[in-house]
Design a protein around this motif. Structure first.
Motif, PDB file in Angstrom:
ATOM      1  N   MET A 114       0.840  -1.173   0.000  1.00  0.00           N
ATOM      2  CA  MET A 114       0.000   0.000   0.000  1.00  0.00           C
ATOM      3  C   MET A 114       0.892   1.246   0.000  1.00  0.00           C
ATOM      4  O   MET A 114       1.806   1.340   0.812  1.00  0.00           O
ATOM      5  N   PRO A 115       0.640   2.192  -0.897  1.00  0.00           N
ATOM      6  CA  PRO A 115       1.445   3.415  -0.936  1.00  0.00           C
ATOM      7  C   PRO A 115       1.323   4.195   0.369  1.00  0.00           C
ATOM      8  O   PRO A 115       0.277   4.170   1.020  1.00  0.00           O
ATOM      9  N   LEU A 120       5.145   8.274   8.243  1.00  0.00           N
ATOM     10  CA  LEU A 120       4.526   7.725   7.039  1.00  0.00           C
ATOM     11  C   LEU A 120       3.164   7.158   7.390  1.00  0.00           C
ATOM     12  O   LEU A 120       3.023   6.401   8.360  1.00  0.00           O
ATOM     13  N   LEU A 121       2.176   7.538   6.598  1.00  0.00           N
ATOM     14  CA  LEU A 121       0.820   7.031   6.768  1.00  0.00           C
ATOM     15  C   LEU A 121       0.348   6.442   5.446  1.00  0.00           C
ATOM     16  O   LEU A 121       0.742   6.917   4.379  1.00  0.00           O
ATOM     17  N   PRO A 122      -0.512   5.446   5.486  1.00  0.00           N
ATOM     18  CA  PRO A 122      -1.068   4.914   4.242  1.00  0.00           C
ATOM     19  C   PRO A 122      -1.795   6.009   3.472  1.00  0.00           C
ATOM     20  O   PRO A 122      -2.390   6.910   4.069  1.00  0.00           O
TER      21      PRO A 122
END
Length: 99
Positions: A1-2, A16-18
């Protein structure tokens, strides 16, 4: 998932979060209380942030959020309620200072 990067100033903390994740997910991603989320529904104003870069990356502001920020006197600058934002790209924010 980016994933997308949210930078929290003034400390330069990068998280960093999805892609598309609500900023309230920060509470699960770090042991630090980086944004003081209160009600998490856009009704208390505890999580007002100033967007320093990437305002387009936090989703569209709806009329209720805009009106609430106006009630708080946050009409100058690029302020948002963090609990109403979803991270769609990189952004840099800081918790707004109390007026």
């Amino acid at each position: 998932m980016p994933q997308n990067k949210l930078t929290l100033m003034p400390h330069g903390l990068e998280i960093l979060l999805p892609a598309g994740a609500p900023l309230t997910d920060l509470e699960n991603e770090t042991s630090h209380r980086v944004i003081p989320f209160g009600c998490q529904s856009g009704a208390c104003g505890a999580c007002v942030i100033e967007v320093l870069d990437g305002s387009h990356s936090l989703g569209e502001m709806d009329a209720d959020e805009r009106e609430f920020l106006e009630d708080l006197g946050r009409t100058d600058g690029d302020f948002r309620l963090a609990c109403q934002c979803r991270l769609t790209d990189a952004a840099t924010v800081r918790v707004a200072e109390e007026e």
